[in-house]
Design a protein around this motif. Sequence first.
Motif, mmCIF file in Angstrom:
data_model
loop_
_atom_site.group_PDB
_atom_site.id
_atom_site.type_symbol
_atom_site.label_atom_id
_atom_site.label_comp_id
_atom_site.label_asym_id
_atom_site.label_seq_id
_atom_site.Cartn_x
_atom_site.Cartn_y
_atom_site.Cartn_z
ATOM 1 N N THR A 1 0.940 4.585 -8.642
ATOM 2 C CA THR A 1 -0.283 4.777 -7.870
ATOM 3 C C THR A 1 -1.475 4.248 -8.670
ATOM 4 O O THR A 1 -1.371 4.002 -9.881
ATOM 5 C CB THR A 1 -0.512 6.266 -7.558
ATOM 6 N N ILE A 2 -2.590 4.101 -7.995
ATOM 7 C CA ILE A 2 -3.832 3.715 -8.674
ATOM 8 C C ILE A 2 -4.145 4.719 -9.775
ATOM 9 O O ILE A 2 -4.498 4.342 -10.893
ATOM 10 C CB ILE A 2 -5.007 3.635 -7.670
ATOM 11 N N ARG A 3 -3.982 5.993 -9.493
ATOM 12 C CA ARG A 3 -4.285 7.020 -10.489
ATOM 13 C C ARG A 3 -3.396 6.872 -11.724
ATOM 14 O O ARG A 3 -3.874 6.949 -12.861
ATOM 15 C CB ARG A 3 -4.121 8.422 -9.915
ATOM 16 N N GLU A 4 -2.117 6.665 -11.513
ATOM 17 C CA GLU A 4 -1.202 6.509 -12.650
ATOM 18 C C GLU A 4 -1.588 5.298 -13.492
ATOM 19 O O GLU A 4 -1.585 5.372 -14.733
ATOM 20 C CB GLU A 4 0.239 6.389 -12.156
ATOM 21 N N LEU A 5 -1.933 4.216 -12.846
ATOM 22 C CA LEU A 5 -2.351 3.008 -13.572
ATOM 23 C C LEU A 5 -3.676 3.239 -14.299
ATOM 24 O O LEU A 5 -3.842 2.826 -15.452
ATOM 25 C CB LEU A 5 -2.468 1.833 -12.620
ATOM 26 N N THR B 1 -15.331 4.852 -3.137
ATOM 27 C CA THR B 1 -14.201 3.963 -2.858
ATOM 28 C C THR B 1 -13.122 4.101 -3.927
ATOM 29 O O THR B 1 -11.934 4.220 -3.616
ATOM 30 C CB THR B 1 -14.678 2.506 -2.769
ATOM 31 N N ALA B 2 -13.526 4.082 -5.182
ATOM 32 C CA ALA B 2 -12.560 4.207 -6.279
ATOM 33 C C ALA B 2 -11.866 5.570 -6.229
ATOM 34 O O ALA B 2 -10.656 5.665 -6.446
ATOM 35 C CB ALA B 2 -13.252 4.009 -7.620
ATOM 36 N N LYS B 3 -12.605 6.607 -5.936
ATOM 37 C CA LYS B 3 -12.042 7.957 -5.855
ATOM 38 C C LYS B 3 -11.055 8.061 -4.696
ATOM 39 O O LYS B 3 -9.983 8.659 -4.838
ATOM 40 C CB LYS B 3 -13.178 8.978 -5.691
ATOM 41 N N ARG B 4 -11.399 7.463 -3.562
ATOM 42 C CA ARG B 4 -10.494 7.490 -2.400
ATOM 43 C C ARG B 4 -9.175 6.784 -2.735
ATOM 44 O O ARG B 4 -8.102 7.274 -2.406
ATOM 45 C CB ARG B 4 -11.165 6.840 -1.200
ATOM 46 N N ALA B 5 -9.253 5.645 -3.419
ATOM 47 C CA ALA B 5 -8.032 4.933 -3.827
ATOM 48 C C ALA B 5 -7.252 5.759 -4.844
ATOM 49 O O ALA B 5 -6.023 5.845 -4.783
ATOM 50 C CB ALA B 5 -8.390 3.574 -4.408
ATOM 51 N N ASP B 6 -7.965 6.378 -5.772
ATOM 52 C CA ASP B 6 -7.343 7.177 -6.826
ATOM 53 C C ASP B 6 -6.606 8.386 -6.261
ATOM 54 O O ASP B 6 -5.558 8.777 -6.763
ATOM 55 C CB ASP B 6 -8.432 7.629 -7.806
ATOM 56 N N GLU B 7 -7.151 8.959 -5.202
ATOM 57 C CA GLU B 7 -6.573 10.174 -4.611
ATOM 58 C C GLU B 7 -5.708 9.883 -3.384
ATOM 59 O O GLU B 7 -5.238 10.818 -2.731
ATOM 60 C CB GLU B 7 -7.696 11.141 -4.219
ATOM 61 N N ASN B 8 -5.528 8.600 -3.063
ATOM 62 C CA ASN B 8 -4.771 8.232 -1.854
ATOM 63 C C ASN B 8 -5.341 8.952 -0.638
ATOM 64 O O ASN B 8 -4.612 9.460 0.204
ATOM 65 C CB ASN B 8 -3.281 8.551 -1.996
ATOM 66 N N ALA B 9 -6.671 8.993 -0.565
ATOM 67 C CA ALA B 9 -7.342 9.806 0.447
ATOM 68 C C ALA B 9 -7.777 9.022 1.682
ATOM 69 O O ALA B 9 -8.568 9.525 2.462
ATOM 70 C CB ALA B 9 -8.550 10.495 -0.182
ATOM 71 N N PRO C 1 -0.346 -8.443 -14.973
ATOM 72 C CA PRO C 1 -0.719 -8.652 -13.575
ATOM 73 C C PRO C 1 -0.239 -7.523 -12.671
ATOM 74 O O PRO C 1 0.820 -6.950 -12.894
ATOM 75 C CB PRO C 1 -0.027 -9.970 -13.213
ATOM 76 N N LEU C 2 -1.042 -7.220 -11.671
ATOM 77 C CA LEU C 2 -0.683 -6.218 -10.667
ATOM 78 C C LEU C 2 -0.884 -6.832 -9.291
ATOM 79 O O LEU C 2 -1.845 -7.564 -9.069
ATOM 80 C CB LEU C 2 -1.568 -4.972 -10.799
ATOM 81 N N LYS C 3 0.011 -6.514 -8.380
ATOM 82 C CA LYS C 3 -0.097 -6.990 -7.006
ATOM 83 C C LYS C 3 -0.229 -5.792 -6.066
ATOM 84 O O LYS C 3 0.329 -4.727 -6.332
ATOM 85 C CB LYS C 3 1.141 -7.789 -6.617
ATOM 86 N N VAL C 4 -0.926 -6.004 -4.975
ATOM 87 C CA VAL C 4 -1.127 -4.948 -3.986
ATOM 88 C C VAL C 4 0.206 -4.350 -3.557
ATOM 89 O O VAL C 4 0.333 -3.132 -3.431
ATOM 90 C CB VAL C 4 -1.904 -5.493 -2.760
ATOM 91 N N GLU C 5 1.194 -5.205 -3.360
ATOM 92 C CA GLU C 5 2.501 -4.760 -2.875
ATOM 93 C C GLU C 5 3.211 -3.818 -3.850
ATOM 94 O O GLU C 5 4.125 -3.093 -3.468
ATOM 95 C CB GLU C 5 3.408 -5.963 -2.607
ATOM 96 N N GLU C 6 2.805 -3.838 -5.105
ATOM 97 C CA GLU C 6 3.443 -3.014 -6.133
ATOM 98 C C GLU C 6 2.826 -1.622 -6.254
ATOM 99 O O GLU C 6 3.336 -0.787 -6.996
ATOM 100 C CB GLU C 6 3.339 -3.708 -7.496
ATOM 101 N N ILE C 7 1.739 -1.382 -5.547
ATOM 102 C CA ILE C 7 1.014 -0.127 -5.697
ATOM 103 C C ILE C 7 1.477 0.876 -4.645
ATOM 104 O O ILE C 7 1.458 0.607 -3.444
ATOM 105 C CB ILE C 7 -0.504 -0.343 -5.578
#
Length: 71
Positions: free
Chosen positions: A3-7, A28-36, A58-64
């Motif tokens: 997840t974004i938070r784990e990364l 926005t960052a908090k919403r991504a971090d919390e999967n909200a 490198p990170l890809k959207v599909e990997e998150i």
Amino acid sequence: MATIRELREEARITVTELARRAGVTYKTAKRADENAGPIMRMNALSLLDELSKALGRPLKVEEIEDLHIRF
């Protein structure tokens, strides 16, 4: 997959710092971090770019995991 938070935690940066580096709002960052909820694709790419730099890989959207993108 992670997840974004784990990364973010692996990169040892705060949500505030990630938002600043990515040029997005804290909300926005908090919403991504919390999967909200969904975030705009451009913002998701900015967050991933900064996490990639911080982690040195490198990170890809599909990997998150649980990243909800609004088009």
